[in-house]
Scaffold this motif. Structure first.
Motif, mmCIF file in Angstrom:
data_model
loop_
_atom_site.group_PDB
_atom_site.id
_atom_site.type_symbol
_atom_site.label_atom_id
_atom_site.label_comp_id
_atom_site.label_asym_id
_atom_site.label_seq_id
_atom_site.Cartn_x
_atom_site.Cartn_y
_atom_site.Cartn_z
ATOM 1 N N ARG A 24 14.967 0.111 2.448
ATOM 2 C CA ARG A 24 14.225 1.068 3.310
ATOM 3 C C ARG A 24 14.025 0.480 4.703
ATOM 4 O O ARG A 24 14.135 1.183 5.699
ATOM 5 N N ALA A 25 13.733 -0.815 4.770
ATOM 6 C CA ALA A 25 13.539 -1.460 6.069
ATOM 7 C C ALA A 25 14.821 -1.370 6.893
ATOM 8 O O ALA A 25 14.791 -1.010 8.079
ATOM 9 N N ARG A 26 15.949 -1.659 6.276
ATOM 10 C CA ARG A 26 17.230 -1.586 6.991
ATOM 11 C C ARG A 26 17.493 -0.167 7.476
ATOM 12 O O ARG A 26 17.964 0.042 8.601
ATOM 13 N N ALA A 27 17.184 0.823 6.610
ATOM 14 C CA ALA A 27 17.411 2.231 6.963
ATOM 15 C C ALA A 27 16.547 2.647 8.151
ATOM 16 O O ALA A 27 16.913 3.549 8.907
ATOM 17 N N GLU A 201 4.580 -7.078 13.782
ATOM 18 C CA GLU A 201 4.637 -7.571 12.403
ATOM 19 C C GLU A 201 3.998 -6.538 11.486
ATOM 20 O O GLU A 201 3.301 -5.622 11.944
ATOM 21 N N THR A 202 4.235 -6.720 10.168
ATOM 22 C CA THR A 202 3.499 -5.886 9.210
ATOM 23 C C THR A 202 2.406 -6.659 8.475
ATOM 24 O O THR A 202 1.393 -6.091 8.115
ATOM 25 N N LEU A 207 -2.740 -4.752 5.345
ATOM 26 C CA LEU A 207 -2.917 -4.188 6.690
ATOM 27 C C LEU A 207 -1.950 -3.053 7.019
ATOM 28 O O LEU A 207 -1.351 -3.011 8.102
ATOM 29 N N THR A 208 -1.806 -2.127 6.111
ATOM 30 C CA THR A 208 -0.868 -1.012 6.267
ATOM 31 C C THR A 208 -1.248 -0.132 7.449
ATOM 32 O O THR A 208 -2.409 0.251 7.590
ATOM 33 N N SER A 220 9.431 -1.580 6.582
ATOM 34 C CA SER A 220 9.890 -0.354 7.251
ATOM 35 C C SER A 220 8.768 0.258 8.103
ATOM 36 O O SER A 220 9.049 0.996 9.045
ATOM 37 N N TYR A 221 7.518 -0.051 7.795
ATOM 38 C CA TYR A 221 6.395 0.519 8.555
ATOM 39 C C TYR A 221 6.147 -0.191 9.890
ATOM 40 O O TYR A 221 5.267 0.220 10.647
#
Ligand code: NI
Length: 255
Positions: A24-27, A201-202, A207-208, A220-221
């Protein structure tokens, strides 16, 4: 192109589905991730992930909350791993006076030992600070940590403190809190500090960012963090993504 400079894909919260999380991060355009280890199990897992994925890098260090448990062997392990080509920083390290699970004097000593090691192996450092700003700044000065520089991870301090850190050769990194409606200070600092000193950073799984606050965070966020900074600074998303990514590559020595 987004660079998540602080992710805990090595946390047990990702045991079941780390592959899908990474997909998902790559997408979503995440090109690089630094997975941060902070004790023996999380360092081991970070090193597994860097072997599996070309775009994942590691930082290795010892968390202040757990400072009381760091042995000389642990410091030796961190020193050995520092020679690995995909270990790009030492940390996270620092001081945490909120949980207060390790005595302050022990935390300070473990922090100083890691700064000295970072100078020896010539790697930047990733700083964790919770309710300990004055002591962190003092120690960074006394140990001349600016020689290696690094990043103030998930920065929540004032503009004055941010400037002091930048003067000591540190970058300021923002995560989910900069997207929160009630987060006045991070928003002010993100607006004020020049883009060439900012990172994103995430700190996932914690810490969403808004609009997923309360759920598990994932790399991905990180785009929501970039969007919030772009809006605050009146810049395009692309420029914030590109510049923060360039900054991270410069800091971590990634070509
Ligand atoms: Ni962290």
């Amino acid at each position: 192109m987004l660079f998540d400079t602080h992710a805990h894909l090595n946390a047990t919260q990702f045991n079941e589905d780390v592959e899908q999380v990474i997909e998902r991060a790559r997408a979503e355009g995440v090109s690089h991730i630094v997975v941060v280890g902070f004790d023996r199990p999380t360092i081991d897992r970070a090193m597994e992930l860097v072997e599996q994925y070309s775009f994942i890098y590691a930082a290795v260090g010892w968390h202040p909350v757990d400072a009381i448990h760091m042995t000389d062997e642990d410091l030796g392990m961190i020193e050995r791993l520092a020679a690995h080509p995909k270990v790009v920083a030492l940390g996270e390290m620092g001081l945490d006076y909120y949980w207060d699970q390790s005595p302050k004097e022990v935390q300070k000593e473990v922090f100083r030992k890691q700064i000295r090691l970072a100078k020896k192996v010539k790697l930047p450092i990733i700083i964790h600070n919770r309710d300990a700003t004055a002591d962190i700044i003092d120690i960074l000065r006394e140990e001349n940590a600016g020689e290696v520089g690094g990043v103030m991870h998930c920065f929540s301090g004032s503009i004055e403190v941010a400037r002091q850190c930048i003067d000591m050769n540190f970058y300021i990194s923002f995560g989910g809190p900069v997207t929160f409606k009630n987060a006045k200070k991070p928003k002010e600092v993100a607006k004020e500090i020049p883009l060439d000193r900012l990172l994103i950073e995430t700190d996932c799984p914690y810490l969403t960012p808004h609009p997923f606050r309360g759920k598990r965070n994932e790399p991905s966020y990180v785009k929501y963090v970039a969007e919030a900074i772009a809006e605050l600074k009146g810049l395009s998303f692309e420029e914030v993504a590109q510049k923060t990514s360039d900054n991270a590559k410069r800091l971590f020595g990634i070509i």
